[in-house]
Write a protein that holds these residues in place. Sequence first.
Motif: not given
Length: 67
Positions: A1-11
């Motif tokens: 599972m990823l945090t919102t911060s991680e997802v925002s950086k990835l996309i």
Amino acid sequence: MLTTSEVSKLIGVSYHRLDRWVRIGLVTPTVAADGSGSRRLWSDGDLVEAVVVAHRIAMCPMKHGGA
């Protein structure tokens, strides 16, 4: 599972933009925040959903800042 911060950086979108997408219902993390200080958690499928939304918005931007 990823945090919102991680997802925002990835996309490649800001944390605040991704947060707005969640609040208006464009994307939905697997684990929703339960109040102040709680974290949203994103599955791999949620990440793909967010990538698709980001791509669609990038391909068809609105005149006044997008979603």
